[in-house]
Design a protein around this motif. Structure first.
Motif, PDB file in Angstrom:
ATOM      1  N   LEU A 217       0.850  -1.184   0.000  1.00  0.00           N
ATOM      2  CA  LEU A 217       0.000   0.000   0.000  1.00  0.00           C
ATOM      3  C   LEU A 217       0.894   1.246   0.000  1.00  0.00           C
ATOM      4  O   LEU A 217       1.781   1.366   0.826  1.00  0.00           O
TER       5      LEU A 217
ATOM      6  N   LYS B  55       2.259   4.853   0.605  1.00  0.00           N
ATOM      7  CA  LYS B  55       2.120   5.828   1.670  1.00  0.00           C
ATOM      8  C   LYS B  55       1.874   7.194   1.056  1.00  0.00           C
ATOM      9  O   LYS B  55       2.427   7.519   0.013  1.00  0.00           O
TER      10      LYS B  55
ATOM     11  N   TYR C  12      -8.562  13.836   3.388  1.00  0.00           N
ATOM     12  CA  TYR C  12      -7.645  12.700   3.319  1.00  0.00           C
ATOM     13  C   TYR C  12      -7.378  12.321   1.870  1.00  0.00           C
ATOM     14  O   TYR C  12      -8.316  12.168   1.073  1.00  0.00           O
TER      15      TYR C  12
ATOM     16  N   LEU D 229      -5.972   9.292  -0.312  1.00  0.00           N
ATOM     17  CA  LEU D 229      -5.788   7.856  -0.149  1.00  0.00           C
ATOM     18  C   LEU D 229      -5.406   7.221  -1.481  1.00  0.00           C
ATOM     19  O   LEU D 229      -5.912   7.626  -2.525  1.00  0.00           O
TER      20      LEU D 229
ATOM     21  N   LYS E  93      -8.156  -3.138   2.072  1.00  0.00           N
ATOM     22  CA  LYS E  93      -8.346  -2.042   3.000  1.00  0.00           C
ATOM     23  C   LYS E  93      -7.732  -0.753   2.464  1.00  0.00           C
ATOM     24  O   LYS E  93      -6.887  -0.766   1.592  1.00  0.00           O
TER      25      LYS E  93
ATOM     26  N   ILE F 267      -5.805   2.809   3.751  1.00  0.00           N
ATOM     27  CA  ILE F 267      -4.995   3.273   4.871  1.00  0.00           C
ATOM     28  C   ILE F 267      -5.108   4.785   4.962  1.00  0.00           C
ATOM     29  O   ILE F 267      -4.803   5.489   3.993  1.00  0.00           O
TER      30      ILE F 267
ATOM     31  N   TYR G  95     -16.406  -2.909   6.323  1.00  0.00           N
ATOM     32  CA  TYR G  95     -15.138  -2.647   7.000  1.00  0.00           C
ATOM     33  C   TYR G  95     -15.396  -2.005   8.360  1.00  0.00           C
ATOM     34  O   TYR G  95     -16.335  -1.229   8.526  1.00  0.00           O
TER      35      TYR G  95
ATOM     36  N   TYR H 124     -13.297   0.386  11.155  1.00  0.00           N
ATOM     37  CA  TYR H 124     -12.132   1.223  11.432  1.00  0.00           C
ATOM     38  C   TYR H 124     -12.312   1.832  12.810  1.00  0.00           C
ATOM     39  O   TYR H 124     -13.413   1.898  13.335  1.00  0.00           O
TER      40      TYR H 124
ATOM     41  N   GLU I  81      -4.483   8.466  14.076  1.00  0.00           N
ATOM     42  CA  GLU I  81      -5.089   8.345  12.765  1.00  0.00           C
ATOM     43  C   GLU I  81      -6.169   7.257  12.763  1.00  0.00           C
ATOM     44  O   GLU I  81      -6.205   6.401  13.648  1.00  0.00           O
TER      45      GLU I  81
ATOM     46  N   LYS J 153      -7.589   3.912  11.963  1.00  0.00           N
ATOM     47  CA  LYS J 153      -6.908   2.639  11.739  1.00  0.00           C
ATOM     48  C   LYS J 153      -7.883   1.554  11.285  1.00  0.00           C
ATOM     49  O   LYS J 153      -8.983   1.427  11.824  1.00  0.00           O
ATOM     50  N   PHE J 154      -7.466   0.775  10.337  1.00  0.00           N
ATOM     51  CA  PHE J 154      -8.235  -0.358   9.839  1.00  0.00           C
ATOM     52  C   PHE J 154      -8.300  -1.445  10.896  1.00  0.00           C
ATOM     53  O   PHE J 154      -7.308  -1.738  11.562  1.00  0.00           O
TER      54      PHE J 154
ATOM     55  N   GLY K 279      -6.071  -5.958  11.421  1.00  0.00           N
ATOM     56  CA  GLY K 279      -6.048  -4.771  12.262  1.00  0.00           C
ATOM     57  C   GLY K 279      -6.687  -4.937  13.626  1.00  0.00           C
ATOM     58  O   GLY K 279      -6.650  -4.021  14.451  1.00  0.00           O
TER      59      GLY K 279
END
Lengths: 109, 115
Positions: A1, A3, A87, A89, A96, A98, B33, B35, B42, B44-45, B59
């Motif tokens: 993934l 960053k 955000y 992404l 998923k 992040i 999902y 989180y 932050e 988080k998953f 996670g």
């Protein structure tokens, strides 16, 4: 993934155009870029997404250069209600997404 | 269409008690999902369901957390026993199978406070 890196905070004034830049140097070929907006006490809300060049919708524009190592979210003529955390992404084949720290945008009268 | 619904919106429990959070995804969304955001940190998953199966639970912080999605519809996240560090906002999101084109829709979250 991949960053992502984006400014922690930005300030602007009503009626101005705001550009938030995000770097994603390790983006993979099949990854695409998406931006979310979050107000206090709410979940993140999808704004816009793109793979390359320029994407525009009724809310924002997204500019992605040819190397795709960065992207810029452009909000035209912001208002006080655009004050939020934004955000950037990178979404790939993984299940998923992040979240980074996001950019806290403050709009002043 | 109705959005992602989370219940309760707020919960205050004592350390050692059990709490169950519920998420109702958008109808027809196979992906669900969880989180969480702990204060100052932050988002988080936690984990990902595809229908009723756990696709990725990397996670989940520890075995005090149990997520289920029986029948592939709504999901629950149980914390038992709750600890102080579990306080935070728990978000649920769902997505269409083609999440590249349709994105993720988040609920408003459940704010959990453990005292």
């Amino acid at each position: 993934l991949a960053k992502t890196t984006q400014p922690i905070s930005m300030d602007s004034y009503e009626g101005q155009e705001v550009n938030i830049t995000c770097s994603h140097n390790n983006i993979a070929t099949n990854d695409y870029i998406t931006w979310y907006q979050q107000f206090p006490s709410q979940g993140p809300r999808f704004i816009i997404q793109g793979y390359k060049t320029k994407v525009t919708n009724e809310v924002a524009s997204l500019f992605i250069p040819a190397d795709r190592k960065s992207s810029t979210l452009s909000l035209p003529r912001v208002s006080l209600s655009d004050t939020a955390v934004y955000y950037c992404l990178v979404v790939g084949s993984a299940s998923k997404i992040i979240f980074g720290s996001g950019t806290r945008l403050s709009i002043r009268p | 269409e109705a959005g992602v619904t989370q219940f309760p919106s707020h919960s205050v429990i004592e350390k050692g008690q059990t709490v169950t959070l519920r998420c109702d995804p958008i109808s027809g969304h196979d992906n669900l999902y969880w989180y969480r955001r702990v204060m100052g940190k932050e988002i988080k998953f936690l984990l990902h369901f595809v229908k009723e199966s756990k696709q990725d639970e990397s996670g989940m912080p520890n075995n005090r957390f149990l997520a289920e999605r029986t029948g592939g519809t709504y999901s629950t996240l149980k914390v038992q026993p709750a600890e102080l560090e579990d306080s935070g906002v728990y978000f649920c999101a769902s997505s269409h199978q083609d999440r590249r084109n349709y994105g993720y829709t988040f609920g408003s979250g459940t704010r959990l406070t453990v005292v």
